[in-house]
Write an enzyme that holds these catalytic residues in place. Structure first.
Site, PDB file in Angstrom:
ATOM      1  N   LYS A   1       0.856  -1.192   0.000  1.00  0.00           N
ATOM      2  CA  LYS A   1       0.000   0.000   0.000  1.00  0.00           C
ATOM      3  C   LYS A   1       0.892   1.243   0.000  1.00  0.00           C
ATOM      4  CE  LYS A   1      -3.412   2.926   0.789  1.00  0.00           C
ATOM      5  NZ  LYS A   1      -4.256   3.350  -0.347  1.00  0.00           N
TER       6      LYS A   1
ATOM      7  N   CYS B   1      -2.611   9.898  -6.298  1.00  0.00           N
ATOM      8  CA  CYS B   1      -3.693   9.603  -5.347  1.00  0.00           C
ATOM      9  C   CYS B   1      -4.778  10.666  -5.501  1.00  0.00           C
ATOM     10  CB  CYS B   1      -3.208   9.581  -3.909  1.00  0.00           C
ATOM     11  SG  CYS B   1      -4.624   9.373  -2.784  1.00  0.00           S
TER      12      CYS B   1
HETATM   13  O1  RRO Z   1      -5.497   5.734  -0.477  1.00  0.00           O
HETATM   14  C1  RRO Z   1      -6.233   6.111  -1.405  1.00  0.00           C
HETATM   15  O2  RRO Z   1      -7.285   6.744  -1.216  1.00  0.00           O
HETATM   16  C2  RRO Z   1      -5.887   5.840  -2.804  1.00  0.00           C
HETATM   17  C3  RRO Z   1      -4.626   5.986  -3.330  1.00  0.00           C
HETATM   18 BR1  RRO Z   1      -3.133   6.397  -2.307  1.00  0.00          BR
HETATM   19  C4  RRO Z   1      -4.415   5.791  -4.716  1.00  0.00           C
HETATM   20  O3  RRO Z   1      -3.304   5.906  -5.260  1.00  0.00           O
HETATM   21  N1  RRO Z   1      -5.491   5.479  -5.470  1.00  0.00           N
HETATM   22  C5  RRO Z   1      -6.720   5.344  -4.950  1.00  0.00           C
HETATM   23  O4  RRO Z   1      -7.671   5.045  -5.694  1.00  0.00           O
HETATM   24  N2  RRO Z   1      -6.909   5.503  -3.613  1.00  0.00           N
END
Ligand code: RRO
Length: 331
Positions: free
Chosen positions: A58, A141
């Site tokens: 993650k 993100c």
């Molecule tokens: O953590 C998120 O809300 C998230 C991330 Br870092 C990302 O790169 N892509 C996404 O759809 N959610």
């Protein structure tokens, strides 16, 4: 700085049951996408034990984060929407976990996102030292209120990648959002080539989208008034278009890692045809769990056999243009 030289003839070669990319050995071309079920140690161990070709972590931030308010994830038959908000343990904890994950004998790919360039470079240095095989720089993100995606700002992306490149000799992948104009894909491809990145992961979720529950007359997730990143079947054509254009623009100098709507071996095959060298699974992994990697690999193998391909390499980038009128009106 040691530049990792990417030679077409050495990329993607199958060596003793492993594919070699950036001199890193992958037991399979199919792996998890950063995001679902790869935050906690137990989930990462399950990926280690699965048929996933790598353990992709993650996206980590400098500080640990609880992320956005729940409900922040919803899935239906067409895909998912999330506003996770970067829930993660913080980079120091991942630096402790990475050495333990090496026992699974597959690449450990550490995704990261800083709220400043300094945070990026500090984390890159530490995750490199901790033994991550590849660093995936997440510039896309969509879910942090007030923080636009860096990858939609080309000047900032170039500045970030230039500095990050000079801080590590490890392979650097960059995770990008969908782009909808060819000229944007060309401009970003130019930046990636100039800054000697080693892989490009396409696409992150389709940002600031909305899924509505018409019965309740409300959005299906809570943060940002229901706006979030959409993945799954909803986005596959967008992902394929990005993979196809970037593969051509990068001329095989940088491998493309395709992601967005892979549920089956056939879906993976479509990404390979469009030029992906490796593929990642997000939404379908979240709903089906770590068994999905063996299933998709098995389906892909059967498909290749049915189509008389000796190996997937023979199909990569071989998408044909339509000749004649097979898909014309009335077809
Ligand atoms: O953590 C998120 O809300 C998230 C991330 Br870092 C990302 O790169 N892509 C996404 O759809 N959610």
């Amino acid at each position: 700085m040691l530049t990792v030289i990417l030679k077409k003839e050495v990329e993607g070669v199958f060596v003793d049951q492993f594919y070699s990319f950036n001199s890193v050995l992958f037991p399979s071309r199919i792996m998890n996408a950063s995001g679902p079920l790869c935050t906690w140690e137990q989930e990462l161990n399950a990926l280690g034990e699965s048929a996933s070709g790598a353990i992709v972590l993650k996206t980590t931030t400098f500080e640990p984060r609880a992320g956005n308010d729940r409900p922040k994830y919803f899935e239906n038959e067409w895909g998912s929407i999330n506003s996770n908000g970067l829930e993660n343990l913080g980079y120091k904890k991942y630096c402790e976990l990475i050495p333990k994950l090496k026992r699974f004998n597959k690449p450990v790919i550490s995704s990261l996102s800083g709220f400043s360039l300094e945070e990026f470079t500090t984390m890159v240095g530490a995750l490199d030292q901790a033994g991550a095989d590849i660093l995936e720089i997440n510039l896309s993100c969509p879910n942090i209120a007030g923080k636009p995606q860096v990858a939609y700002d080309f000047e900032m992306s170039e500045k970030y990648l230039h500095t990050i490149r000079s801080t590590t000799e490890k392979p650097l992948w960059v995770k990008l959002p969908p782009y909808f104009e060819t000229i944007h894909r060309q401009e970003m491809a130019r930046i990636l080539l100039k800054n000697e990145v080693n892989g490009v992961t396409l696409i992150n979720s389709l940002g600031n989208a909305l899924i509505v529950d018409p019965e309740k007359e409300q959005a299906v997730i809570k943060p940002k008034q229901g706006l979030g990143g959409v993945g799954g079947k909803y986005v596959k054509p967008v992902a394929l278009g990005n993979v196809f254009t970037f593969s051509q623009e990068l001329e095989n100098k940088i491998p493309v890692i395709g992601v967005g709507g892979i549920y089956t071996g056939m879906d993976a095959f479509e990404f390979f045809l469009c030029g992906a060298q490796l593929v990642q699974i997000g939404t379908a992994y979240k709903s089906q769990g770590p068994g999905i990697f063996a299933r998709v690999q098995g389906e892909l193998n059967e498909l290749l056999q049915r189509k008389n391909y000796a190996r997937i390499e023979d199909a990569i980038g071989k998408l044909k243009v339509v000749e004649g009128e097979e898909y014309g009106f009335g077809a």
